[in-house]
Scaffold this motif. Structure first.
Motif, PDB file in Angstrom:
ATOM      1  N   LEU A  82       0.828  -1.206   0.000  1.00 48.64           N
ATOM      2  CA  LEU A  82       0.000   0.000   0.000  1.00 48.64           C
ATOM      3  C   LEU A  82       0.861   1.254   0.000  1.00 48.64           C
ATOM      4  O   LEU A  82       0.509   2.260  -0.614  1.00 48.64           O
ATOM      5  N   ASP A  83       2.019   1.167   0.692  1.00 50.26           N
ATOM      6  CA  ASP A  83       2.931   2.308   0.698  1.00 50.26           C
ATOM      7  C   ASP A  83       3.344   2.677  -0.720  1.00 50.26           C
ATOM      8  O   ASP A  83       3.384   3.848  -1.095  1.00 50.26           O
ATOM      9  N   GLU A  84       3.682   1.640  -1.504  1.00 48.24           N
ATOM     10  CA  GLU A  84       4.141   1.874  -2.866  1.00 48.24           C
ATOM     11  C   GLU A  84       2.995   2.318  -3.777  1.00 48.24           C
ATOM     12  O   GLU A  84       3.174   3.178  -4.639  1.00 48.24           O
ATOM     13  N   ASP A 116     -18.395  12.345  -6.077  1.00 51.14           N
ATOM     14  CA  ASP A 116     -19.054  11.025  -6.114  1.00 51.14           C
ATOM     15  C   ASP A 116     -18.026   9.921  -5.903  1.00 51.14           C
ATOM     16  O   ASP A 116     -18.293   8.935  -5.197  1.00 51.14           O
ATOM     17  N   LYS A 117     -16.845  10.070  -6.528  1.00 53.55           N
ATOM     18  CA  LYS A 117     -15.782   9.083  -6.359  1.00 53.55           C
ATOM     19  C   LYS A 117     -15.307   9.034  -4.913  1.00 53.55           C
ATOM     20  O   LYS A 117     -15.105   7.962  -4.336  1.00 53.55           O
ATOM     21  N   ILE A 118     -15.118  10.218  -4.321  1.00 52.88           N
ATOM     22  CA  ILE A 118     -14.667  10.294  -2.933  1.00 52.88           C
ATOM     23  C   ILE A 118     -15.685   9.642  -2.009  1.00 52.88           C
ATOM     24  O   ILE A 118     -15.335   8.886  -1.091  1.00 52.88           O
ATOM     25  N   LYS A 119     -16.964   9.910  -2.243  1.00 52.44           N
ATOM     26  CA  LYS A 119     -18.013   9.311  -1.425  1.00 52.44           C
ATOM     27  C   LYS A 119     -18.012   7.788  -1.571  1.00 52.44           C
ATOM     28  O   LYS A 119     -18.182   7.056  -0.584  1.00 52.44           O
ATOM     29  N   MET A 120     -17.810   7.314  -2.803  1.00 47.70           N
ATOM     30  CA  MET A 120     -17.770   5.865  -3.023  1.00 47.70           C
ATOM     31  C   MET A 120     -16.611   5.238  -2.241  1.00 47.70           C
ATOM     32  O   MET A 120     -16.772   4.192  -1.607  1.00 47.70           O
ATOM     33  N   PHE A 121     -15.449   5.911  -2.255  1.00 50.82           N
ATOM     34  CA  PHE A 121     -14.299   5.380  -1.529  1.00 50.82           C
ATOM     35  C   PHE A 121     -14.526   5.452  -0.020  1.00 50.82           C
ATOM     36  O   PHE A 121     -14.080   4.573   0.723  1.00 50.82           O
ATOM     37  N   LYS A 122     -15.203   6.502   0.440  1.00 50.63           N
ATOM     38  CA  LYS A 122     -15.484   6.609   1.873  1.00 50.63           C
ATOM     39  C   LYS A 122     -16.431   5.506   2.336  1.00 50.63           C
ATOM     40  O   LYS A 122     -16.319   5.009   3.457  1.00 50.63           O
ATOM     41  N   ASP A 123     -17.373   5.137   1.475  1.00 55.55           N
ATOM     42  CA  ASP A 123     -18.335   4.090   1.819  1.00 55.55           C
ATOM     43  C   ASP A 123     -17.765   2.691   1.624  1.00 55.55           C
ATOM     44  O   ASP A 123     -18.404   1.706   1.994  1.00 55.55           O
ATOM     45  N   LEU A 124     -16.568   2.601   1.040  1.00 58.47           N
ATOM     46  CA  LEU A 124     -15.962   1.302   0.762  1.00 58.47           C
ATOM     47  C   LEU A 124     -15.574   0.628   2.071  1.00 58.47           C
ATOM     48  O   LEU A 124     -14.985   1.244   2.955  1.00 58.47           O
ATOM     49  N   SER A 125     -15.901  -0.641   2.186  1.00 61.85           N
ATOM     50  CA  SER A 125     -15.531  -1.389   3.385  1.00 61.85           C
ATOM     51  C   SER A 125     -14.015  -1.506   3.476  1.00 61.85           C
ATOM     52  O   SER A 125     -13.351  -1.795   2.463  1.00 61.85           O
ATOM     53  N   CYS A 151      -4.299  -4.431  -1.680  1.00 62.85           N
ATOM     54  CA  CYS A 151      -3.305  -4.017  -2.676  1.00 62.85           C
ATOM     55  C   CYS A 151      -3.816  -4.296  -4.081  1.00 62.85           C
ATOM     56  O   CYS A 151      -3.580  -3.498  -4.999  1.00 62.85           O
ATOM     57  N   GLU A 152      -4.495  -5.431  -4.253  1.00 64.85           N
ATOM     58  CA  GLU A 152      -5.023  -5.776  -5.566  1.00 64.85           C
ATOM     59  C   GLU A 152      -6.051  -4.739  -6.025  1.00 64.85           C
ATOM     60  O   GLU A 152      -6.070  -4.338  -7.190  1.00 64.85           O
ATOM     61  N   TYR A 153      -6.907  -4.297  -5.096  1.00 62.96           N
ATOM     62  CA  TYR A 153      -7.929  -3.307  -5.442  1.00 62.96           C
ATOM     63  C   TYR A 153      -7.292  -1.970  -5.805  1.00 62.96           C
ATOM     64  O   TYR A 153      -7.618  -1.358  -6.825  1.00 62.96           O
TER      65      TYR A 153
END
Length: 373
Positions: free
Chosen positions: A94-96, A301-310, A316-318
């Protein structure tokens, strides 16, 4: 290439199938069939025939074939382990994936996207000025918000009307509240200390209410004469709330969205322009504002989707499947979520994820300033 591939048979082939395949290859590689080839090709064919003979000698013998199959199986197992080790070592962390370099790449793409809108807008403004033979003003705000006579008068009368309406409402609301309080205090003082009751009423009407009126108009005048200069604090706030990054768009958004932008003092004293020119500028300005709002809406909308992401999905794959721009918006979402978690002292699932991730750089970005992001 192993012996089965040389003979062009499957590893499960029978002895008879291996024999027939060998005979067919020998016929194809026989010197009599290769008589028309040059010397180099003949040598290659001879080398291939040697391999065919070697493969057949091994696979036709049951014991030799069994030993060979075991060696092949062991080699495949080792190759699989080596590949898994290599893939594991090559897998980014994740760092990379959220490194400063990648986030900066996303930032630059966003800036270029916004600058393209701004450049197109300024080109349209230049074309309009050329069409109406209008000189560009040294005051950038006047180029964006030119006035004709009707707009200038409407602005002045609107400011006066809104000022009187506003001060009237404030005086009424404050008067109702303070009047009740003053009456109670004055009544109590009149009962016990009669001479001081008149002093309280006098102070209320002669000191407090005039001070309130002066303060109200002071706020209005301060808003009118406030400069349009963009500060770093304003820029950071806009980046956080509006997800815009270009300095040009920052300045434009402040000028168009700022409360009191339509009542700046310089507009009272600036030159007046033809109505057609003013309308043409307004159309392209509204077009740009619409484009910016669409851009901001998509990013929010993208930010909200990422905030709602579990948090369990944030692997890392995602992250590796996201573009540099999406990773920057993901970072914004994580920052907002971290701030909310800190303020509310809850969201244990998110806090646990951050601890388990072991991403030192990520945590540093979230809680240490973000390196400009």
């Amino acid at each position: 290439m192993n012996y089965y591939e040389i003979l062009k048979v499957a590893p499960t082939a029978t002895t008879e199938e291996i024999r027939l395949a060998y005979i067919a290859l020998c016929k194809d590689l026989h010197p009599d069939k290769l008589g028309n080839l040059n010397e180099n090709l003949r040598k290659l064919a001879e080398e291939q025939l040697k391999l065919v003979n070697q493969a057949y000698e091994t696979l036709k013998d049951t014991e030799l074939r069994t030993n060979y199959d075991q060696k092949i199986s062991a080699k495949k197992t080792q190759d699989g382990r080596d590949m898994a080790t290599k893939n594991k070592a090559a897998s980014p962390t994740l760092d990379e994936l959220l490194s400063t370099a990648i986030l900066d790449e996303g930032f630059q793409i966003f800036v270029q996207e916004e600058e393209a809108l701004w450049q197109n807008f300024t080109n349209e403004l230049s074309q309009i000025r050329e069409r109406y033979h209008i000189q560009e003003s040294s005051n950038s705000s006047l180029n964006l918000f030119p006035d004709d006579l009707g707009m200038k008068l409407a602005r002045i009368f609107s400011l006066i009307l809104e000022g009187f309406i506003g001060i009237g409402l404030v005086v009424i609301c404050f008067g109702l509240f303070a009047g009740v309080v003053a009456f109670i205090v004055a009544f109590a003082i009149n009962v016990f200390l009669f001479p001081l009751g008149g002093l309280v009423v006098w102070l209320y009407f002669n000191i407090f209410l005039p001070f309130l009126v002066i303060a109200y108009f002071g706020i209005i005048i301060m808003g009118i004469f406030t400069d349009d200069e963009l500060t770093d604090e304003t820029r950071r706030k806009q980046e956080k709330t509006e997800a815009i990054f270009s300095q040009s768009i920052h300045r434009y958004w402040q000028q168009t969205e700022d409360l009191g932008a339509n009542f700046r003092a310089y507009k009272f004293f600036a030159d007046m322009y033809p109505t057609d020119y003013v309308n043409a500028v307004r159309e392209v300005r509204e077009k740009l504002s619409k484009q910016i709002k669409e851009l901001i809406g998509h990013r929010k909308d993208k930010i909200k989707m990422f905030k709602d992401l579990s948090p369990t999905r944030l692997t890392c794959e995602y992250v590796s499947g996201l573009s540099a721009c999406e990773r920057l918006l993901l970072m914004k979402a994580l920052q907002q979520k971290a701030e909310e978690a800190q303020q509310e002292q809850q969201n244990e699932e998110f806090a646990s994820f951050l601890r388990a991730a072991g991403a030192v750089v990520l945590l540093g970005i979230l809680f240490g300033g973000g390196g400009g992001f």
